[in-house]
Every structure is written in C-alpha cells, then in structure tokens.
Design an enzyme around this catalytic site. Structure first.
Site, PDB file in Angstrom:
ATOM      1  N   LYS A  22       0.831  -1.214   0.000  1.00 52.69           N
ATOM      2  CA  LYS A  22       0.000   0.000   0.000  1.00 52.69           C
ATOM      3  C   LYS A  22       0.862   1.258   0.000  1.00 52.69           C
ATOM      4  CE  LYS A  22      -1.683   1.547   4.097  1.00 52.69           C
ATOM      5  NZ  LYS A  22      -1.417   2.938   4.473  1.00 52.69           N
ATOM      6  N   ASN A  23       1.849   1.305   0.897  1.00 55.86           N
ATOM      7  CA  ASN A  23       2.591   2.554   1.064  1.00 55.86           C
ATOM      8  C   ASN A  23       3.593   2.822  -0.060  1.00 55.86           C
ATOM      9  OD1 ASN A  23       1.072   3.161   3.262  1.00 55.86           O
ATOM     10  ND2 ASN A  23       2.615   2.521   4.777  1.00 55.86           N
ATOM     11  N   ARG A  92      -4.770  10.935   4.394  1.00 59.36           N
ATOM     12  CA  ARG A  92      -3.638  11.843   4.579  1.00 59.36           C
ATOM     13  C   ARG A  92      -2.603  11.699   3.471  1.00 59.36           C
ATOM     14  NH1 ARG A  92      -0.053  12.735   7.094  1.00 59.36           N
ATOM     15  NH2 ARG A  92      -0.117  14.811   7.919  1.00 59.36           N
ATOM     16  N   CYS A 116      -4.097  13.000  12.864  1.00 60.26           N
ATOM     17  CA  CYS A 116      -4.961  11.838  12.801  1.00 60.26           C
ATOM     18  C   CYS A 116      -4.799  11.091  14.101  1.00 60.26           C
ATOM     19  CB  CYS A 116      -4.682  10.984  11.577  1.00 60.26           C
ATOM     20  SG  CYS A 116      -3.290   9.925  11.743  1.00 60.26           S
ATOM     21  N   ARG A 121       1.216  14.341  12.988  1.00 61.11           N
ATOM     22  CA  ARG A 121       1.543  14.192  11.572  1.00 61.11           C
ATOM     23  C   ARG A 121       1.695  15.519  10.810  1.00 61.11           C
ATOM     24  NH1 ARG A 121      -1.127   8.920   9.278  1.00 61.11           N
ATOM     25  NH2 ARG A 121       0.929   8.826   8.349  1.00 61.11           N
ATOM     26  N   ASP A 310       4.527   0.376  11.909  1.00 57.26           N
ATOM     27  CA  ASP A 310       3.289  -0.208  11.373  1.00 57.26           C
ATOM     28  C   ASP A 310       3.103  -1.677  11.771  1.00 57.26           C
ATOM     29  OD1 ASP A 310       2.751   2.231  10.262  1.00 57.26           O
ATOM     30  OD2 ASP A 310       3.428   1.700   8.250  1.00 57.26           O
ATOM     31  N   ILE A 332       8.389   6.657  16.613  1.00 59.51           N
ATOM     32  CA  ILE A 332       7.889   7.354  15.417  1.00 59.51           C
ATOM     33  C   ILE A 332       6.624   8.139  15.781  1.00 59.51           C
ATOM     34  CG2 ILE A 332       7.155   7.095  12.998  1.00 59.51           C
ATOM     35  CD1 ILE A 332       9.995   6.093  13.444  1.00 59.51           C
ATOM     36  N   ARG A 402      -8.710  -0.162   4.704  1.00 59.88           N
ATOM     37  CA  ARG A 402      -7.798   0.819   4.100  1.00 59.88           C
ATOM     38  C   ARG A 402      -6.502   0.158   3.682  1.00 59.88           C
ATOM     39  NH1 ARG A 402      -7.423   6.458   6.971  1.00 59.88           N
ATOM     40  NH2 ARG A 402      -6.338   6.651   5.002  1.00 59.88           N
TER      41      ARG A 402
END
Ligand code: EPU
Length: 439
Positions: A22-23, A92, A116, A121, A310, A332, A402
């Site tokens: 996804k990223n 985002r 968020c 962020r 993540d 993070i 998502r």
C-alpha cells in the site's frame, strides 16, 4: 457498518501470498502525474486507500482505468494543481501529490491535512525541503500553495525529531526529478517503498543515484516518460500474517515476505523464540509452532531498517501472551497505543509510561467486543481475537479495509474461524452505540 466476529483458539496453517505494498502504491499512483504519457501500475492492492488515490487522480484530471485485477492504467494529459479538503481529509497520503504537481506544473495547491488518531503528523519537513529547492510556500485559506517557478536543485537535509519522513522524502524526490540542476537529499527515508518508488521513477527516465540509501543524488531532467511497473510486496501485511501464525501456534508460509525488508522484525521474532525460516532462498517466510517456551522482548520502533511502527500494534498483541515483561517503545508516533485499552478489555496486562508500553504476558486472553481506532490497531485486535478464548467482535473495521485486502477471508483460508457481518447481527449489549455511550 460491518463488524468482524472471531472465535479464537485455532492454530492457523497453510500458505498465503501478500499483496502489493500500500505505502509504495500510493506515491507511485501519484507519480503518474509527472508525465503526459500512459503509465501502468501492476500488483496494486484492492484497498480503500488505493481507491481514494484513484479518485484523487481523476479529480486532478487524469484518465484512470482498472484494466484487470490489480492493474491500473493512468494517463494524465491536462491536470489541475488543486486538491480540495474533501479528498485530502479522506486520506492523509494524498499529500504525496505535492511533489508530482510541483515537479510537473510548477504549482501545487493542496488542502493542508489535519492530524490523525495516531499522532499530529505535521508536514513541515515536506515544506522545508521544497523551500530549499527554491519553491515559495504559502498557506492560503487552509491550502498549502507551492510556487515552483524558480525551483532548482540544491542540498536538503530531511531528518526531523522522529527521524526522516517517508512521504516527505517521496515528495521531494518526485519534485526534484523535474527541477533543473542537481539535488542532494541527506537523511532521506530508506524504507523499501521509497527505494521502489525510485526504481519506478528511473524507468520513467529520472536520474537518481544512491537508491535505498539515506543520501540520494538526483539530476533533474526536462521530461519523463510513462512506466509499466510492478509494485513490491507489502512487508507490513507479510509481518501481520507471520504474527498471526505465531500467536496461534500455527504453521504458515507467507509468500512474498522478503527477509531483506523485515530484518528488525524477524530479529525480534527470533529473540522471542518464534521458529522462523526462509523458504525457497528468500521468496517466502515460514513460521512454525515454537518448541521452546517463548521469551519477552524489548523493542523500539525506528525508521527503516529499524522495527517498523506499522507492525508495533500487532507485535504487542503477540507479546501480551508471552510470559514475562516486554517493553515496546514508540519512537515514530509516541502516542500510537490506541489498541492498548482494547487489548486490556480482552485481559491483557499492559501499562503505558510515556512512549513505552510495559507488557506483562498473561496466560490467556478472553474474547470481548472491541473497537478499532486505526488500520494497524484493527489488525492487532483481530490477531488477539484469533488467540483469545471465546468470541471477539471487532467494530469499526472500515479502518482495516484501508490497508489489508480481504483480511478476514484470507485468515479464514488459513483455518481461522472469522466472519464479517453487519453490525446489526451483534448481540445488543455489545453494540457500537453502547460502547460510545459509555465513553
Ligand atoms: N514528521 C514530522 N514532520 C514532517 C513529516 C513527518 O515531524 O514533515 C514526523 C511524523 O510526525 C512522525 C515521523 O516524522 O513522527 C514519521 O512520519 P512520516 O512522514 O515518515 O510518515 P508518513 O510518511 O506520513 C508513512 C506511512 C505510515 C507509516 C509512516 C512511518 C504512507 C502512506 N504512510 O507515513 O503508514 O506509519 O510512514 O513509517 O506511506 C500505515 O500504513 O498504517 C501508516 C500509518
């Protein structure tokens, strides 16, 4: 609204292949705006976020077609520099249009994303980087406006308080490839998704040296051609299935899980005593039931190649069942612990001290109705449900869609007792309204 119901206690078994990352996909779809030529992106996961990105590209004026499963074709002849808040607030990551629009049109007007649930962020590093390259940055009625008419290559340092920035690095690269002169980015994000984006840009004719390292040298070119590119596998999805196997004492082979992208994560699985092995010379990773008692670990999330934030929530669900005291520190997103109160409802013994979760392993978790707050927290709660005794209902699972393609169906294919249903099917005293009212 859908919910997921899980009956825990079944070890998972079998094989699964991960989808495209996804990223990586999100900035890659945005990269199609860098050229008038047709671009084809393959191995695109079928996710809410990829569909949002397609919606945004269409809004910008691109022609986008889904030509077969996982394959999208984009032609961006006449495009607009403006991306409104209705789109940005849905995702985002729409901020990663900033670089391509500034590079191609020398102008970008993007609604400023808010914070968020996982943290504040900010985008200050994106803007600092573009200013260093000669762009004028202004804030007008909730929009960030970039005027890149005088942009040119320069040296930029992209490190911030929490390390580098992933989408900030992507933005800077995608702008600099079309700015005249040489750009040097120091402290560039080294995430595999950034390296893959650079490889895609090189197929378009971009000149980038140092791919995969924190020092990138980009020599601007006048124009870029189209691309036909296959997105790399999703390391976070891979890690999530490996944890699911470990949590249930299962035997699962995850195809597309690349050891070189998961080093710090695999190291922590090993430290915990989980049996992990490479299959077919690194083309897949297998987790088997552990023969020895598992051990607690001390882990810190860091930019790549450190342990990925993540995967933190999912790994915490695993540590909740490992005897002894584990420490999980978030470097993070210091507040990314929304899964913790929900795991506590299932019987986990976790205390939060600043940016550290102190996890005292318990013998068992007990199924409960829980609420997901974001993408990775949803996955963590489902994994906890797979190992818990009894029935777990995970609500607000739209977060899950998502970033995980058919998570429930794929877990079911590995033997999990899991099904998705309408929230109306939940027992009344478990319902969403009930939980909200109590809040
Ligand atoms: N940061 C700043 N200033 C900036 C940008 C970032 O201070 O201008 C800080 C952030 O607040 C954070 C840290 O730097 O503390 C890292 O943020 P980064 O910009 O790297 O995050 P991102 O690019 O917005 C991507 C992923 C996230 C993932 C992070 C970190 C995408 C679309 N999103 O976000 O993915 O957590 O990198 O690896 O690539 C997810 O998939 O669940 C997810 C949240």
């Amino acid at each position: 609204m859908d919910v997921v119901r899980i009956i825990g206690g079944r070890p998972l078994g079998g094989e699964i292949t991960v989808s495209g990352a996804k990223n990586a996909c999100l900035p890659m779809l945005a990269a199609a705006l860098l050229t008038e030529e047709t671009c084809t992106l393959r191995n695109v996961p079928d996710l809410r976020d990829t569909h949002f990105m397609v919606e945004i590209l269409r809004h910008q004026g691109a022609h986008v077609e889904n030509i077969e499963k996982g394959v999208w074709r984009i032609t961006a002849r006449d495009i607009s520099p403006r991306t409104p808040y209705e789109l940005v607030r849905k995702m985002r990551a729409s901020i990663c249009l900033l670089g391509p629009l500034a590079g191609r049109l020398r102008r970008a007007e993007i609604a400023q994303p808010g914070g968020c649930v996982i943290g504040q962020r900010p985008i200050d590093l994106h803007l600092k980087g573009l200013s260093r390259l000669g762009c004028t940055v202004s804030h007008q009625n909730g929009y960030v406006v970039i005027d890149a008419s005088d942009a040119r290559g320069a040296s930029v340092f992209m490190g911030g308080r929490h390390g580098s920035t992933v989408t900030g690095t992507a933005n800077l690269i995608m702008a600099a490839v079309l700015f005249p002169g040489v750009t040097r980015i120091d402290s560039a994000a080294c995430e595999p998704e950034i390296a893959d984006l650079c490889r895609l840009l090189k197929t378009m004719g971009a000149q980038i040296d140092g791919v995969g390292s924190p020092a990138l040298i980009i020599t601007g070119v006048e124009r870029l051609g189209g691309f036909d590119y296959t997105v790399l596998p999703d390391r976070i999805e891979a890690g999530t299935y490996l944890i699911a196997a470990a949590l249930t004492g299962g035997d699962v082979t995850v195809r597309g899980a690349q050891t070189e992208c998961l080093g710090a994560f695999l190291d922590k699985l090993d430290e915990a005593g989980i049996a992990v092995e490479d299959v077919n010379g690194g083309d897949a990773i297998r987790v088997r039931p552990a023969k020895q008692p598992l051990r607690p670990v001390d882990l810190i999330t860091l930019p790549h190649p450190g342990f990925a934030t993540d995967l933190q929530a999912q790994f915490s669900a695993l540590l909740a069942l490992i005897p002894g005291i584990s420490l999980v520190t978030e470097r993070i997103y210091p507040n990314r612990f929304m899964h913790v109160p929900e795991l506590q409802r299932m019987g986990a013994d976790i205390a939060i001290e600043g940016a550290t979760a102190i996890i005292k392993g318990v013998k068992s978790l007990s199924g409960a109705p829980v609420m997901s707050s974001d993408l990775r927290a949803s996955a963590a709660l489902i994994l906890a449900g797979l190992a818990a005794q009894g029935e777990t209902w995970v609500q607000r699972i739209y977060h899950l869609d998502r970033g995980y393609e058919q998570f429930d169906k794929r877990l079911a294919s590995l033997g999990a007792c899991i099904e998705r249903m309408d929230a109306a099917a939940m027992p009344k005293d478990f319902s969403d309204e009930q939980t909200d009212a109590a809040a």
